[in-house]
Design a protein around this motif. Sequence first.
Motif, PDB file in Angstrom:
ATOM      1  N   PHE A   1      15.866   4.195   9.585  1.00  0.00           N
ATOM      2  CA  PHE A   1      16.207   3.341   8.463  1.00  0.00           C
ATOM      3  C   PHE A   1      15.690   3.940   7.165  1.00  0.00           C
ATOM      4  CE2 PHE A   1      15.825   0.726  12.215  1.00  0.00           C
ATOM      5  CZ  PHE A   1      16.965  -0.053  12.166  1.00  0.00           C
ATOM      6  N   VAL A   2      16.444   3.764   6.106  1.00  0.00           N
ATOM      7  CA  VAL A   2      16.029   4.128   4.755  1.00  0.00           C
ATOM      8  C   VAL A   2      16.374   2.954   3.841  1.00  0.00           C
ATOM      9  CG1 VAL A   2      16.360   6.617   5.096  1.00  0.00           C
ATOM     10  CG2 VAL A   2      18.243   5.239   4.182  1.00  0.00           C
ATOM     11  N   PRO A   3      15.731   2.884   2.674  1.00  0.00           N
ATOM     12  CA  PRO A   3      16.097   1.829   1.729  1.00  0.00           C
ATOM     13  C   PRO A   3      17.544   1.982   1.271  1.00  0.00           C
ATOM     14  CG  PRO A   3      14.012   2.834   1.122  1.00  0.00           C
ATOM     15  CD  PRO A   3      14.607   3.683   2.191  1.00  0.00           C
ATOM     16  N   ARG A   4      18.213   0.867   1.055  1.00  0.00           N
ATOM     17  CA  ARG A   4      19.622   0.874   0.652  1.00  0.00           C
ATOM     18  C   ARG A   4      19.813   1.416  -0.761  1.00  0.00           C
ATOM     19  NH1 ARG A   4      21.365  -4.605   0.103  1.00  0.00           N
ATOM     20  NH2 ARG A   4      21.407  -4.248  -2.116  1.00  0.00           N
ATOM     21  N   GLU A   5      18.849   1.196  -1.637  1.00  0.00           N
ATOM     22  CA  GLU A   5      18.935   1.667  -3.022  1.00  0.00           C
ATOM     23  C   GLU A   5      17.668   2.415  -3.395  1.00  0.00           C
ATOM     24  OE1 GLU A   5      19.860  -1.552  -5.689  1.00  0.00           O
ATOM     25  OE2 GLU A   5      21.544  -2.228  -4.461  1.00  0.00           O
ATOM     26  N   ALA A   6      17.793   3.344  -4.340  1.00  0.00           N
ATOM     27  CA  ALA A   6      16.652   4.160  -4.763  1.00  0.00           C
ATOM     28  C   ALA A   6      15.526   3.327  -5.368  1.00  0.00           C
ATOM     29  CB  ALA A   6      17.110   5.227  -5.754  1.00  0.00           C
ATOM     30  N   SER A   7      15.831   2.136  -5.848  1.00  0.00           N
ATOM     31  CA  SER A   7      14.795   1.287  -6.449  1.00  0.00           C
ATOM     32  C   SER A   7      14.026   0.474  -5.411  1.00  0.00           C
ATOM     33  CB  SER A   7      15.420   0.346  -7.481  1.00  0.00           C
ATOM     34  OG  SER A   7      16.337  -0.538  -6.853  1.00  0.00           O
ATOM     35  N   PHE A   8      14.450   0.481  -4.139  1.00  0.00           N
ATOM     36  CA  PHE A   8      13.792  -0.318  -3.103  1.00  0.00           C
ATOM     37  C   PHE A   8      12.643   0.451  -2.470  1.00  0.00           C
ATOM     38  CE2 PHE A   8      18.035  -2.645  -2.114  1.00  0.00           C
ATOM     39  CZ  PHE A   8      17.846  -3.472  -3.210  1.00  0.00           C
ATOM     40  N   THR A   9      11.514  -0.227  -2.317  1.00  0.00           N
ATOM     41  CA  THR A   9      10.335   0.347  -1.667  1.00  0.00           C
ATOM     42  C   THR A   9      10.303  -0.054  -0.194  1.00  0.00           C
ATOM     43  OG1 THR A   9       8.987  -1.599  -2.122  1.00  0.00           O
ATOM     44  CG2 THR A   9       9.031   0.125  -3.837  1.00  0.00           C
ATOM     45  N   LEU A  10       9.316   0.456   0.523  1.00  0.00           N
ATOM     46  CA  LEU A  10       9.131   0.056   1.916  1.00  0.00           C
ATOM     47  C   LEU A  10       8.945  -1.450   2.006  1.00  0.00           C
ATOM     48  CD1 LEU A  10       8.709   0.759   4.929  1.00  0.00           C
ATOM     49  CD2 LEU A  10       6.273   0.992   4.397  1.00  0.00           C
ATOM     50  N   CYS A  11       8.150  -2.006   1.127  1.00  0.00           N
ATOM     51  CA  CYS A  11       7.902  -3.450   1.145  1.00  0.00           C
ATOM     52  C   CYS A  11       9.201  -4.228   0.895  1.00  0.00           C
ATOM     53  CB  CYS A  11       6.852  -3.807   0.100  1.00  0.00           C
ATOM     54  SG  CYS A  11       5.818  -5.219   0.535  1.00  0.00           S
ATOM     55  N   ASP A  12       9.997  -3.760  -0.040  1.00  0.00           N
ATOM     56  CA  ASP A  12      11.296  -4.403  -0.277  1.00  0.00           C
ATOM     57  C   ASP A  12      12.140  -4.390   0.987  1.00  0.00           C
ATOM     58  OD1 ASP A  12      10.808  -4.834  -3.038  1.00  0.00           O
ATOM     59  OD2 ASP A  12      11.599  -2.848  -3.538  1.00  0.00           O
ATOM     60  N   MET A  13      12.161  -3.244   1.655  1.00  0.00           N
ATOM     61  CA  MET A  13      12.998  -3.087   2.843  1.00  0.00           C
ATOM     62  C   MET A  13      12.499  -3.950   4.003  1.00  0.00           C
ATOM     63  SD  MET A  13      14.195   0.472   4.624  1.00  0.00           S
ATOM     64  CE  MET A  13      12.834   0.730   5.742  1.00  0.00           C
ATOM     65  N   LEU A  14      11.175  -3.980   4.196  1.00  0.00           N
ATOM     66  CA  LEU A  14      10.611  -4.728   5.330  1.00  0.00           C
ATOM     67  C   LEU A  14      10.665  -6.234   5.157  1.00  0.00           C
ATOM     68  CD1 LEU A  14       7.439  -2.632   6.212  1.00  0.00           C
ATOM     69  CD2 LEU A  14       9.632  -2.691   7.428  1.00  0.00           C
ATOM     70  N   THR A  15      10.759  -6.697   3.933  1.00  0.00           N
ATOM     71  CA  THR A  15      10.700  -8.140   3.693  1.00  0.00           C
ATOM     72  C   THR A  15      12.057  -8.725   3.325  1.00  0.00           C
ATOM     73  OG1 THR A  15      10.030  -7.798   1.396  1.00  0.00           O
ATOM     74  CG2 THR A  15       8.272  -8.078   3.038  1.00  0.00           C
ATOM     75  N   SER A  16      13.124  -8.068   3.713  1.00  0.00           N
ATOM     76  CA  SER A  16      14.462  -8.599   3.477  1.00  0.00           C
ATOM     77  C   SER A  16      15.332  -8.319   4.702  1.00  0.00           C
ATOM     78  CB  SER A  16      15.090  -7.957   2.241  1.00  0.00           C
ATOM     79  OG  SER A  16      15.508  -6.643   2.539  1.00  0.00           O
ATOM     80  N   ASN A  17      16.507  -8.882   4.705  1.00  0.00           N
ATOM     81  CA  ASN A  17      17.431  -8.613   5.812  1.00  0.00           C
ATOM     82  C   ASN A  17      18.625  -7.774   5.366  1.00  0.00           C
ATOM     83  OD1 ASN A  17      18.862 -10.466   4.317  1.00  0.00           O
ATOM     84  ND2 ASN A  17      19.323 -11.824   6.018  1.00  0.00           N
ATOM     85  N   ASN A  18      18.589  -7.276   4.116  1.00  0.00           N
ATOM     86  CA  ASN A  18      19.771  -6.551   3.637  1.00  0.00           C
ATOM     87  C   ASN A  18      19.454  -5.400   2.685  1.00  0.00           C
ATOM     88  OD1 ASN A  18      19.003  -7.905   1.357  1.00  0.00           O
ATOM     89  ND2 ASN A  18      20.906  -9.061   1.119  1.00  0.00           N
ATOM     90  N   ARG A  19      18.292  -4.842   2.775  1.00  0.00           N
ATOM     91  CA  ARG A  19      17.922  -3.743   1.874  1.00  0.00           C
ATOM     92  C   ARG A  19      17.709  -2.432   2.623  1.00  0.00           C
ATOM     93  NH1 ARG A  19      14.071  -6.542  -2.728  1.00  0.00           N
ATOM     94  NH2 ARG A  19      15.712  -7.876  -3.543  1.00  0.00           N
ATOM     95  N   HIS A  20      18.404  -2.258   3.722  1.00  0.00           N
ATOM     96  CA  HIS A  20      18.242  -1.035   4.511  1.00  0.00           C
ATOM     97  C   HIS A  20      19.593  -0.434   4.887  1.00  0.00           C
ATOM     98  CE1 HIS A  20      18.768  -4.311   7.417  1.00  0.00           C
ATOM     99  NE2 HIS A  20      19.280  -3.402   8.244  1.00  0.00           N
TER     100      HIS A  20
ATOM    101  N   LEU B   1       0.825  -1.214   0.000  1.00  0.00           N
ATOM    102  CA  LEU B   1       0.000   0.000   0.000  1.00  0.00           C
ATOM    103  C   LEU B   1       0.857   1.261   0.000  1.00  0.00           C
ATOM    104  CD1 LEU B   1      -2.781  -0.919   2.609  1.00  0.00           C
ATOM    105  CD2 LEU B   1      -2.998  -0.812   0.119  1.00  0.00           C
ATOM    106  N   TYR B   2       2.121   1.123   0.381  1.00  0.00           N
ATOM    107  CA  TYR B   2       3.011   2.281   0.495  1.00  0.00           C
ATOM    108  C   TYR B   2       4.077   2.316  -0.598  1.00  0.00           C
ATOM    109  CZ  TYR B   2       0.591   2.226   4.864  1.00  0.00           C
ATOM    110  OH  TYR B   2      -0.408   2.207   5.808  1.00  0.00           O
ATOM    111  N   ASP B   3       3.939   1.474  -1.599  1.00  0.00           N
ATOM    112  CA  ASP B   3       4.928   1.465  -2.681  1.00  0.00           C
ATOM    113  C   ASP B   3       4.999   2.793  -3.420  1.00  0.00           C
ATOM    114  OD1 ASP B   3       5.828  -1.060  -2.137  1.00  0.00           O
ATOM    115  OD2 ASP B   3       4.772  -2.023  -3.801  1.00  0.00           O
ATOM    116  N   HIS B   4       3.909   3.571  -3.378  1.00  0.00           N
ATOM    117  CA  HIS B   4       3.919   4.870  -4.069  1.00  0.00           C
ATOM    118  C   HIS B   4       4.912   5.847  -3.423  1.00  0.00           C
ATOM    119  CE1 HIS B   4       1.014   5.492  -0.797  1.00  0.00           C
ATOM    120  NE2 HIS B   4       1.333   6.767  -0.871  1.00  0.00           N
ATOM    121  N   TRP B   5       5.384   5.558  -2.216  1.00  0.00           N
ATOM    122  CA  TRP B   5       6.418   6.391  -1.591  1.00  0.00           C
ATOM    123  C   TRP B   5       7.752   6.208  -2.294  1.00  0.00           C
ATOM    124  CZ3 TRP B   5       5.672   4.907   4.259  1.00  0.00           C
ATOM    125  CH2 TRP B   5       4.507   5.508   4.745  1.00  0.00           C
ATOM    126  N   GLY B   6       7.909   5.109  -3.025  1.00  0.00           N
ATOM    127  CA  GLY B   6       9.209   4.801  -3.608  1.00  0.00           C
ATOM    128  C   GLY B   6      10.217   4.598  -2.496  1.00  0.00           C
TER     129      GLY B   6
END
Length: 102
Positions: free
Chosen positions: A43-62, A22-27
């Motif tokens: 915390f922020v996403p590690r890369e500009a292409s990562f969304t909140l969902c990407d960050m929350l569902t991994s152990n290495n995208r933050h 639901l928050y992917d529109h934040w980019g």
Amino acid sequence: FKADYVGGKTHGSGDFVLPCGLYDHWGSDFVMRLTMGEVVDYFVPREASFTLCDMLTSNNRHLWAPQEAGPFVQPQYFTQLDYVLGGSAADVPRAHALSNGC
């Protein structure tokens, strides 16, 4: 668990998790604040292409910082258990604070 973040979940207590998509529109344009007692981490996403969902569902995208404005650093990630989401290796925040005179 990853499925709870992706699909959402309502618990018997009334607590709930909204689907993170639901928050992917934040980019990647957000800062997540996590407060545990008196400890506050950011915390922020590690890369500009990562969304909140990407960050929350991994152990290495933050990236992590002790202050909202950063600077954000890439911690040594916790990788011993593949089902653990987020986090860092033992003592990463403490070691960062000590090396920066905090």
